[in-house]
Design an enzyme around this catalytic site. Structure first.
Site, short mmCIF file in Angstrom:
data_model
loop_
_atom_site.label_atom_id
_atom_site.label_comp_id
_atom_site.label_asym_id
_atom_site.label_seq_id
_atom_site.Cartn_x
_atom_site.Cartn_y
_atom_site.Cartn_z
N LYS A 1 -8.44 -0.06 116.44
CA LYS A 1 -8.23 -1.27 115.63
C LYS A 1 -6.84 -1.83 115.91
O LYS A 1 -5.86 -1.07 116.02
CB LYS A 1 -8.38 -0.91 114.15
CG LYS A 1 -8.37 -2.08 113.19
CD LYS A 1 -8.60 -1.56 111.76
CE LYS A 1 -8.69 -2.65 110.74
NZ LYS A 1 -8.96 -2.12 109.37
N SER B 1 -12.66 -4.53 107.00
CA SER B 1 -11.90 -5.22 108.01
C SER B 1 -12.01 -4.62 109.42
O SER B 1 -11.67 -5.30 110.39
CB SER B 1 -10.42 -5.25 107.61
OG SER B 1 -9.88 -3.94 107.60
N SER C 1 -12.61 -0.35 104.45
CA SER C 1 -12.58 -1.12 105.69
C SER C 1 -13.10 -0.39 106.92
O SER C 1 -13.24 -1.00 107.98
CB SER C 1 -11.16 -1.62 105.98
OG SER C 1 -10.91 -2.79 105.25
#
Lengths: 460, 94
Positions: A56, A131, A155
Site C-alpha cells: 500500500k 482504504s 481498511s
C-alpha cells in the site's frame, strides 16, 4: 490468467523458479491493471528470490515514490524503508509495486484517491472497498499472491471482503509501524491481504515482531502462525455478536447463517453473545480517529517535503494554502471534525466522551471473550457497491466499517475470510475476531472454515 | 450539534486550512450531519469508565544515534538554502 498465479504461493514456488513466478506477476499486472487500476507504481525491475508482494502506498520505500494517494506528497521520495519493507527485503521478497488507497487511508472505497478509482475485479462498475482497495484488488485479480495494507478502522478487512480475498488485521502493536505514514496512531496497524489463510499466516510471520524504531510495537513473542492450521475447530467456542446480526437483512443474513452452520458442522460450539456497546463503534471511531488524524496530518505544512503553494506570501499562507491545495475533500473533512473534537469547549463532550465509550467497548469485549474463543460477524453489511454510490454522503460511507471498526478500537486481531457470493455475483465475507495476540488460534479457525468452504478457489 | 459557517471558519483557521465561503457552507452542513450521528454517544452509560489510556510506553536509554543526513532532507524540501529550509519572512515581511 496464469494458472500459476491461481495457486497459493507455497504451492506455486514448488512448481517454477522464483524468476518465472515474478515474471508471471509482472505480466499479469501489465495485462489486467489497465482496467482495475490497483497500482500507483509498478517496479518492473523488482528483484528477489522470495515472495512477490505489493505494498500500500502509505508505507515508505526508498526505491519507489510514496504518495499516500495525495497531491500534498507530490515529488516525495522517502530516505528510508519502512521496517516491514526492510524485513521483507531481508527475506528476499520482491516488492513489485505500490497500491492505490483512499488519500491518507481515509475512506472505504478507494474513490478518495487523488490518482483515480480502483475497480473491483468481480465487477468493474463497483468499488474495491478501502482504504487498502488497491492491495485487495491486486490479490483478487491474481496479479500478486500477497499485499500489505494498513488498518485504522477496517481498511484491510473491508476491501478484502468486497474483493473476495483474505484480509488480516493483527493485534495493535504486533507489526512495527515505522515508515507507515501515520493516520491515527492509537489505532493504526499494518495488515495482510492474500488469497488463502495459509498465505496470510506466512506473510504475517515475515513482518511481525518488536522493532526498536516503533516504541508501540510489542515484545510479545511471535507465534508460528501456520503451525496449527490443520487442527480444526472441534470444541472451540464462537460467539455470534447479537447486536450485529440484528442489523442484518436478506442475503447477507442468509450467507452469515450458512457460515455459522459450516462451523457447527465442523464441531464448533456457536452461540449468541451480547456486546452492548458495539453499536456505538462508528461514532466513537470517527471522533478518536479524526482527532488523532488532525494532529498527525499537521506535519504536512509545505515546508519540509511535498507540495508548497506557489501563491503563498506569508508563513501562515504557506501552511493554509499548501494544505488547501494539497489535501482532497475527505481528508479536509476529517481534519475539520478532528480539530473540532479537540477544540476548547468541545473536548470533554466529544473526545473525552468517545474515549470513555471506547473503554466500555473494551470492557464489553473482554467480558465476551471470557465465554468465547472467537467472536463472529459478517465483515461488511453489504457486498461491493457501485462506484459513486456513497461519495455524496460521507456518513453512509462511514457505516461501511460498522463491523470492522470495533476490533481497531479494542486492539484485537481480526480476519476476513471469503464466505460465498451474493446473487449479483459479488463476494461476501465472514469476520472472525480473537483476543489480543491470539493470531495463531484465529488463523486455525479461519483455515478450518476455508477448508470446509473453498470459496477462495473462485477467482477473477 | 449544529455547525454554522462561522464555526466552520473558526475550525478551519485552527486547522490551517484555507477554505472559501462556499466550501465552508458545504463543510458546515456535512459536519452537522456527521456530528448529529455521533451525538448518540450521549445516550451510552459510561459510569465507571474513564478515558481510555494507552498502554505504558516502554522507555529506552537516551543514547546518541545517527539521524537523517542533511542531503536526504534537502532532496525533499520545496525550498532549501545552505542547509536550511526556507520560509517567507516571519517578521516585517510583505
Amino acid at each position: 490468467m496464469s494458472e500459476l498465479l491461481a495457486l497459493p504461493w507455497h504451492e506455486a514456488r514448488a512448481e517454477v523458479s522464483p524468476r518465472e513466478y515474478l515474471d508471471a506477476c509482472l505480466d499479469a499486472i501489465a495485462a489486467r491493471d489497465g482496467a482495475i487500476r490497483a497500482f500507483l507504481h509498478v517496479n518492473r525491475d523488482a528483484a528477489g528470490d522470495g515472495l512477490p508482494i505489493a505494498v500500500k502506498d502509505n508505507i515508505v520505500t526508498t526505491d519507489m515514490p510514496t504518495t499516500c494517494a495525495s497531491r500534498i506528497l507530490s515529488g516525495f521520495r522517502s530516505p528510508f524503508d519502512a521496517t516491514v519493507i526492510s524485513r521483507l527485503r531481508a527475506q528476499n521478497a520482491a516488492i513489485v509495486g505500490k497500491t492505490n488507497l483512499d488519500e491518507f487511508a481515509m475512506g472505504s472505497s478507494t474513490e478518495h484517491s487523488a490518482f483515480g478509482v480502483t475497480r473491483n475485479p468481480w465487477n468493474l462498475d463497483c468499488v474495491a472497498g478501502g482504504s487498502s482497495g488497491g492491495s485487495a484488488a491486486a490479490v483478487a485479480a491474481r496479479m500478486v499472491p500477497a499485499a500489505l495494507g494498513s488498518e485504522t478502522g477496517g481498511s484491510v478487512r473491508q476491501p478484502a471482503a468486497l474483493c473476495g480475498v483474505v484480509g488480516v488485521k493483527p493485534t495493535y502493536g504486533r507489526v512495527s509501524r515505522y515508515g507507515l505514514v501515520a493516520f491515527a496512531s492509537g489505532l493504526d496497524q499494518i495488515g495482510v491481504v492474500t488469497k488463502t489463510v495459509r498465505e496470510s499466516a506466512d506473510v504475517l510471520g515475515m513482518i511481525a515482531g518488536h522493532d526498536p524504531m516503533d516504541s508501540t510495537s510489542s515484545t510479545h513473542p511471535v507465534d508460528d502462525y501456520a503451525s496449527e492450521l490443520e487442527e480444526g475447530v472441534r470444541g472451540l467456542r464462537f460467539g455470534v455478536v447479537r447486536e450485529a446480526i440484528e442489523q442484518l437483512t436478506g442475503e447477507v443474513r442468509e450467507n452469515f447463517d450458512a457460515a455459522l452452520a459450516v462451523l457447527r458442522g465442523a464441531g464448533a460450539a456457536v452461540e449468541e453473545v451480547s456486546v452492548p456497546s458495539i453499536s456505538y463503534a462508528i461514532a466513537v471511531y470517527y471522533i478518536v480517529a479524526n482527532a488523532e488524524a488532525s494532529a498527525n496530518l499537521s506535519r504536512f505544512d509545505g515546508i519540509r517535503y511535498g507540495h508548497r503553494s506557489s501563491s503563498a506570501r506569508t508563513l501562515e499562507d504557506v501552511y493554509a494554502d499548501s494544505r488547501a491545495e494539497g489535501f482532497g475533500a475527505e481528508v479536509k473533512r476529517r481534519i475539520m471534525l478532528g480539530t473540532f473534537a479537540l477544540s476548547s469547549g468541545y473536548y470533554d463532550a466529544y473526545y473525552g466522551r468517545a474515549q470513555r465509550v471506547r473503554a466500555r467497548l473494551r470492557h464489553d469485549f473482554s467480558e465476551a471473550f471470557r465465554k468465547f474463543d472467537f467472536l463472529l460477524t459478517p465483515t461488511t453489511p453489504e457486498p461491493a457497491f457501485p462506484v459513486g454510490a456513497k461519495t455524496g454522503d460521507p456518513l453512509s460511507m462511514y457505516l461501511s466499517d460498522i463491523f470492522t471498526a470495533p476490533a481497531n478500537l479494542v486492539g484485537i486481531p481480526a480476519i476476513a475470510v471469503p464466505s460465498g457470493f451474493a446473487r449479483n455475483g459479488l463476494p461476501l465475507s465472514l469476520q472472525i475476531m480473537a483476543p489480543h495476540f491470539a493470531e495463531k488460534a484465529m488463523f486455525r479457525a479461519a483455515a478450518a472454515y476455508e477448508r470446509e468452504t473453498q470459496f477462495w478457489r473462485e477467482k477473477r | 450539534m449544529n455547525i454554522d459557517r462561522e464555526e466552520a471558519r473558526r475550525i478551519a483557521e485552527l486547522a490551517r486550512l484555507d477554505l472559501d465561503d462556499d466550501a465552508l457552507v458545504r463543510m458546515a452542513a456535512e459536519m452537522t450531519k456527521i456530528l448529529t450521528y455521533i451525538d448518540q454517544l450521549r445516550e451510552v452509560d459510561v459510569e465507571g469508565f474513564e478515558e481510555h489510556t494507552a498502554e505504558a510506553t516502554p522507555l529506552r536509554d537516551d543514547e546518541p544515534r545517527p539521524s537523517l543526513d542533511r542531503s536526504s532532507a534537502e532532496r525533499n524540501a520545496p525550498q532549501w538554502t545552505g542547509g536550511f529550509f526556507v520560509v517567507p519572512k516571519v517578521i516585517g515581511g510583505e
